[in-house]
Motif scaffolding. Structure first.
Motif, PDB file in Angstrom:
ATOM      1  N   HIS A  90     -42.405 -21.459  -1.995  1.00 24.11           N
ATOM      2  CA  HIS A  90     -41.869 -20.111  -2.130  1.00 24.11           C
ATOM      3  C   HIS A  90     -40.357 -20.129  -1.943  1.00 24.11           C
ATOM      4  O   HIS A  90     -39.814 -20.960  -1.229  1.00 24.11           O
ATOM      5  CB  HIS A  90     -42.505 -19.182  -1.093  1.00 24.11           C
ATOM      6  N   GLN A  91     -39.691 -19.180  -2.589  1.00 15.54           N
ATOM      7  CA  GLN A  91     -38.242 -19.030  -2.462  1.00 15.54           C
ATOM      8  C   GLN A  91     -37.940 -17.755  -1.683  1.00 15.54           C
ATOM      9  O   GLN A  91     -38.682 -16.784  -1.759  1.00 15.54           O
ATOM     10  CB  GLN A  91     -37.601 -18.950  -3.844  1.00 15.54           C
ATOM     11  N   PHE A  92     -36.829 -17.772  -0.965  1.00  9.75           N
ATOM     12  CA  PHE A  92     -36.419 -16.627  -0.147  1.00  9.75           C
ATOM     13  C   PHE A  92     -35.306 -15.868  -0.858  1.00  9.75           C
ATOM     14  O   PHE A  92     -34.314 -16.457  -1.274  1.00  9.75           O
ATOM     15  CB  PHE A  92     -35.949 -17.124   1.222  1.00  9.75           C
ATOM     16  N   ASP A  93     -35.467 -14.549  -1.010  1.00  8.21           N
ATOM     17  CA  ASP A  93     -34.465 -13.744  -1.708  1.00  8.21           C
ATOM     18  C   ASP A  93     -33.509 -13.008  -0.771  1.00  8.21           C
ATOM     19  O   ASP A  93     -32.760 -12.143  -1.180  1.00  8.21           O
ATOM     20  CB  ASP A  93     -35.139 -12.750  -2.653  1.00  8.21           C
ATOM     21  N   SER A 132     -37.357 -11.430   1.676  1.00 10.91           N
ATOM     22  CA  SER A 132     -38.784 -11.744   1.636  1.00 10.91           C
ATOM     23  C   SER A 132     -39.045 -13.002   0.808  1.00 10.91           C
ATOM     24  O   SER A 132     -38.247 -13.368  -0.047  1.00 10.91           O
ATOM     25  CB  SER A 132     -39.542 -10.563   1.005  1.00 10.91           C
ATOM     26  N   PHE A 133     -40.184 -13.611   1.061  1.00  7.50           N
ATOM     27  CA  PHE A 133     -40.648 -14.729   0.241  1.00  7.50           C
ATOM     28  C   PHE A 133     -41.571 -14.246  -0.878  1.00  7.50           C
ATOM     29  O   PHE A 133     -42.031 -15.023  -1.685  1.00  7.50           O
ATOM     30  CB  PHE A 133     -41.425 -15.744   1.099  1.00  7.50           C
TER      31      PHE A 133
END
Length: 175
Positions: free
Chosen positions: A98-101, A104-105
């Motif tokens: 997952h990527q973090f913005d 949130s993920f």
């Protein structure tokens, strides 16, 4: 719809129409055959238990004589399982991170760091997690409850822990 979405729907369909069949080798081979129709490649004698969840068949490559025990979950679009592999119950196989913005993920798509490879003759014991970029070498064992999150390089070894590291050797048993 792209191939990934179609393979997810097809996987759900196969699981739904075969879930009532017992986990007997004949029916597990039938399940494996049906799943193989959407895979990138698949060898013979692919056995899949009824409670296995295979998301995204289109990225899977499976060798011959592969057995997947109950309650395994595959969330992957790039996995290669070579010949004569046993996957024990309750495993999680994921090829995306997952990527973090910034908040949130949840909203950004997952990002793959490479293939997930389980080499010939290996055994993944119960309740293991294998993540993107991981390689389990030939004829090796991943001990129960372990997390494999990177490539390992030595064949015929026992790997264990979270994260997994080399903890022993596979002993050859003669009859």
């Amino acid at each position: 719809m792209n191939k990934l979405r179609i393979s997810i729907l097809y996987s759900w369909f196969v699981r739904t129409i075969t879930c009532f069949l017992p986990n007997h080798p004949i029916f597990m081979r039938l399940r494996g055959f049906l799943y193989s129709l959407m895979m990138r490649e698949c060898g013979c004698n692919f056995q899949v238990s009824s409670t296995v969840i295979l998301n995204s068949l289109s990225g899977m490559r499976v060798g011959s004589n592969v057995y997947i025990a109950p309650n395994n979950v595959f969330i992957t679009d790039d996995i290669y399982i070579e010949d004569n592999v046993i996957l024990g119950p309750g495993g999680v196989y994921s090829s995306g991170d997952h990527q973090f913005d910034g908040e949130s993920f949840r909203w950004l798509p997952s990002k793959s760091k490479g293939s997930l490879i389980i080499k010939q003759g290996s055994w993944v014991a119960a309740n293991c997690t294998i993540t993107t970029g991981a390689i389990l070498p030939c004829e090796s064992v991943l001990a129960a409850g372990s997390v494999l999150n990177r490539p390992m390089h030595n064949d015929r070894k026992v790997y264990g822990g979270a994260p997994a590291k080399e903890i022993g050797e596979v002993k050859i048993t003669s009859f």
